[in-house]
Design a protein around this motif. Structure first.
Motif, PDB file in Angstrom:
ATOM      1  N   ALA A 114      25.745  37.624  42.594  1.00 50.13           N
ATOM      2  CA  ALA A 114      26.520  38.676  41.938  1.00 50.13           C
ATOM      3  C   ALA A 114      25.608  39.637  41.171  1.00 50.13           C
ATOM      4  CB  ALA A 114      27.548  38.050  40.996  1.00 50.13           C
ATOM      5  N   ILE A 115      24.625  39.088  40.476  1.00 47.24           N
ATOM      6  CA  ILE A 115      23.700  39.952  39.729  1.00 47.24           C
ATOM      7  C   ILE A 115      22.882  40.810  40.689  1.00 47.24           C
ATOM      8  CG2 ILE A 115      21.664  39.948  38.235  1.00 47.24           C
ATOM      9  CD1 ILE A 115      22.789  37.444  36.895  1.00 47.24           C
ATOM     10  N   ALA A 116      22.367  40.206  41.754  1.00 46.28           N
ATOM     11  CA  ALA A 116      21.560  40.958  42.715  1.00 46.28           C
ATOM     12  C   ALA A 116      22.389  42.045  43.389  1.00 46.28           C
ATOM     13  CB  ALA A 116      20.983  40.004  43.761  1.00 46.28           C
ATOM     14  N   GLY A 117      23.602  41.718  43.807  1.00 49.94           N
ATOM     15  CA  GLY A 117      24.431  42.696  44.495  1.00 49.94           C
ATOM     16  C   GLY A 117      24.875  43.829  43.589  1.00 49.94           C
ATOM     17  N   TYR A 118      25.153  43.535  42.327  1.00 53.93           N
ATOM     18  CA  TYR A 118      25.609  44.580  41.411  1.00 53.93           C
ATOM     19  C   TYR A 118      24.452  45.447  40.932  1.00 53.93           C
ATOM     20  CZ  TYR A 118      28.076  46.877  37.594  1.00 53.93           C
ATOM     21  OH  TYR A 118      28.627  47.817  36.762  1.00 53.93           O
ATOM     22  N   SER A 179      29.931  45.134  48.827  1.00 56.83           N
ATOM     23  CA  SER A 179      31.078  45.794  49.467  1.00 56.83           C
ATOM     24  C   SER A 179      32.162  46.146  48.451  1.00 56.83           C
ATOM     25  CB  SER A 179      31.654  44.895  50.558  1.00 56.83           C
ATOM     26  OG  SER A 179      32.181  43.701  50.009  1.00 56.83           O
ATOM     27  N   LEU A 180      32.287  45.370  47.392  1.00 56.93           N
ATOM     28  CA  LEU A 180      33.313  45.629  46.383  1.00 56.93           C
ATOM     29  C   LEU A 180      32.868  46.644  45.332  1.00 56.93           C
ATOM     30  CD1 LEU A 180      34.525  41.961  45.733  1.00 56.93           C
ATOM     31  CD2 LEU A 180      35.828  43.759  46.874  1.00 56.93           C
ATOM     32  N   ARG A 181      31.570  46.796  45.198  1.00 56.96           N
ATOM     33  CA  ARG A 181      31.052  47.644  44.116  1.00 56.96           C
ATOM     34  C   ARG A 181      31.517  49.096  44.231  1.00 56.96           C
ATOM     35  NH1 ARG A 181      24.700  48.947  42.889  1.00 56.96           N
ATOM     36  NH2 ARG A 181      25.015  49.991  40.881  1.00 56.96           N
ATOM     37  N   GLN A 182      31.751  49.559  45.452  1.00 55.01           N
ATOM     38  CA  GLN A 182      32.155  50.946  45.656  1.00 55.01           C
ATOM     39  C   GLN A 182      33.670  51.142  45.594  1.00 55.01           C
ATOM     40  OE1 GLN A 182      29.642  52.985  45.725  1.00 55.01           O
ATOM     41  NE2 GLN A 182      28.211  51.248  45.811  1.00 55.01           N
ATOM     42  N   GLN A 183      34.394  50.065  45.323  1.00 52.73           N
ATOM     43  CA  GLN A 183      35.847  50.180  45.267  1.00 52.73           C
ATOM     44  C   GLN A 183      36.290  50.913  44.000  1.00 52.73           C
ATOM     45  OE1 GLN A 183      37.931  49.164  47.756  1.00 52.73           O
ATOM     46  NE2 GLN A 183      36.057  48.701  48.921  1.00 52.73           N
ATOM     47  N   ILE A 200      31.428  41.972  36.473  1.00 56.97           N
ATOM     48  CA  ILE A 200      31.130  40.919  37.448  1.00 56.97           C
ATOM     49  C   ILE A 200      32.072  39.742  37.267  1.00 56.97           C
ATOM     50  CG2 ILE A 200      29.416  39.193  38.101  1.00 56.97           C
ATOM     51  CD1 ILE A 200      27.252  41.268  37.520  1.00 56.97           C
ATOM     52  N   ARG A 201      32.293  39.336  36.012  1.00 58.30           N
ATOM     53  CA  ARG A 201      33.086  38.138  35.732  1.00 58.30           C
ATOM     54  C   ARG A 201      34.579  38.366  35.965  1.00 58.30           C
ATOM     55  NH1 ARG A 201      31.684  37.869  31.031  1.00 58.30           N
ATOM     56  NH2 ARG A 201      33.558  38.543  29.910  1.00 58.30           N
ATOM     57  N   ARG A 202      35.090  39.522  35.560  1.00 52.66           N
ATOM     58  CA  ARG A 202      36.535  39.743  35.610  1.00 52.66           C
ATOM     59  C   ARG A 202      37.020  40.424  36.887  1.00 52.66           C
ATOM     60  NH1 ARG A 202      38.287  41.896  29.555  1.00 52.66           N
ATOM     61  NH2 ARG A 202      37.608  40.043  28.372  1.00 52.66           N
ATOM     62  N   HIS A 203      36.162  41.166  37.542  1.00 54.00           N
ATOM     63  CA  HIS A 203      36.630  41.970  38.671  1.00 54.00           C
ATOM     64  C   HIS A 203      35.971  41.607  40.000  1.00 54.00           C
ATOM     65  CE1 HIS A 203      38.855  44.618  35.955  1.00 54.00           C
ATOM     66  NE2 HIS A 203      37.792  44.617  35.170  1.00 54.00           N
ATOM     67  N   LEU A 204      34.674  41.421  39.998  1.00 53.81           N
ATOM     68  CA  LEU A 204      33.992  41.205  41.273  1.00 53.81           C
ATOM     69  C   LEU A 204      34.134  39.771  41.781  1.00 53.81           C
ATOM     70  CD1 LEU A 204      30.759  43.324  40.672  1.00 53.81           C
ATOM     71  CD2 LEU A 204      32.757  43.900  42.066  1.00 53.81           C
ATOM     72  N   ILE A 205      33.831  38.798  40.920  1.00 55.91           N
ATOM     73  CA  ILE A 205      33.912  37.394  41.365  1.00 55.91           C
ATOM     74  C   ILE A 205      35.340  37.002  41.757  1.00 55.91           C
ATOM     75  CG2 ILE A 205      33.645  34.996  40.621  1.00 55.91           C
ATOM     76  CD1 ILE A 205      31.186  35.811  39.068  1.00 55.91           C
ATOM     77  N   PRO A 206      36.384  37.335  40.972  1.00 59.63           N
ATOM     78  CA  PRO A 206      37.744  36.972  41.401  1.00 59.63           C
ATOM     79  C   PRO A 206      38.131  37.561  42.752  1.00 59.63           C
ATOM     80  CG  PRO A 206      37.746  37.549  39.076  1.00 59.63           C
ATOM     81  CD  PRO A 206      36.382  37.897  39.591  1.00 59.63           C
TER      82      PRO A 206
END
Length: 294
Positions: A114-118, A179-183, A200-206
């Motif tokens: 998650a850290i690397a992708g964000y 893929s989610l970062r651009q949403q 990352i914790r509230r939006h990307l991981i879920p």
């Protein structure tokens, strides 16, 4: 008219991804059977002290190894210990290794990916190149060295296996986050001033839970098989504790004289691994919206 209104109300109510996934999963008989078998194994492991027919350390050296009978349903080993009791207690250890080591792998892999992708850019490049380097290392030798240098105990076994199983999860999580970062919901969170950690914790991981769940169900059998292999080599669970891998190791040494010592723990491990794989395959299909056209 009332029927039409009911249909319109149901259409307006809609459904959720998880409800759709559950409906698709229910149609997969192998996955449901795998889920039921896994739940039974977990319940038996939790209730082992209450349902085991004999005490874990009960021995009868005069009895020795005997085949299945009315008194000992799965026979006894060379020390006169009831095999059903040994398999039940061994299942507790094997399942614990599978779930706890997988949890360690998920914690490291999800955080790293998650850290690397964000972050992207150089941070992503450095972190993922490190993953590539670790992929090239002989992890079985790494685990063996850990067990030899720091001693063979159950906690270290959890950490050692979990520490080498996180790499694939890191790659999966990185791809999902990218893929989610651009949403739009992520851009909205950024515009509201939320910190990267919160996003990352509230939006990307879920929103990446689907692949995480599927990978979890496929990692647990891999971890259990690795523990069984280490125990077979004498580097895993140590007496007086036992596991299915350790029982298989003992059974392999005497399989010609006492085949039941190998057959029954082998069946227990095999059925559990197949159940987890069937469930993982079913979840993969159920959560793949593009591949599900109902």
């Amino acid at each position: 008219m009332s029927t039409l209104l009911t249909d319109i109300a149901a259409a307006e109510e809609g459904t959720s991804l998880w409800k759709d996934a559950w409906l698709r999963l229910r149609k997969n008989r192998l996955a449901i059977v795998g889920l039921c078998v896994l739940l039974v194994c977990i319940v038996l492991a939790l209730l082992t002290p209450l349902i085991a027919p004999y005490a874990y350390d009960a021995q009868d050296l005069d009895l020795g190894a005997t085949p299945p009978s009315a008194e000992h349903w799965l026979g006894t080993d060379i020390f006169g210990r009831d095999m059903l009791t040994q398999i039940l207690y061994g299942g507790r250890i094997s399942l614990a290794v599978g779930f706890i080591a997988t949890a360690v792998a998920l914690l490291i892999g999800i955080t790293w990916g998650a850290i690397a992708g964000y972050a992207g850019g150089r941070v992503d490049a450095v972190m993922m190149r490190l993953v590539d380097i670790l992929y090239a290392l002989p992890f079985m030798i790494f685990i063996i060295l850990l067990m030899v240098v720091f001693g063979r105990n159950l906690l270290l076994l959890f950490l050692a296996i979990g520490a080498v199983e996180w790499l694939t999860m890191a790659r999966i999580m990185r791809g999902q986050v990218q893929s989610l970062r651009q949403q739009e919901f992520v851009e909205a969170a950024i515009s509201l001033g939320l910190s990267p950690g919160t996003i990352i914790r509230r939006h990307l991981i879920p929103n990446a839970l689907g692949p995480i769940i599927v990978y979890t169900t496929l990692t647990i059998p891999s971890v259990m098989l690795l523990e069984a292999f280490l125990s077979f080599l004498g580097l895993g669970v140590q007496p007086p504790q036992t596991s299915w891998g350790l029982l298989i190791s003992y059974g392999a040494e005497t399989m010609e004289e006492y085949p039941w010592l190998l057959i029954f723990p082998g069946l227990a491990l095999t059925v559990t691994l197949f159940s987890l794989n069937f469930l993982g395959d079913g979840l993969r299909d159920a959560l793949d919206v593009r591949g599900s056209k109902d």
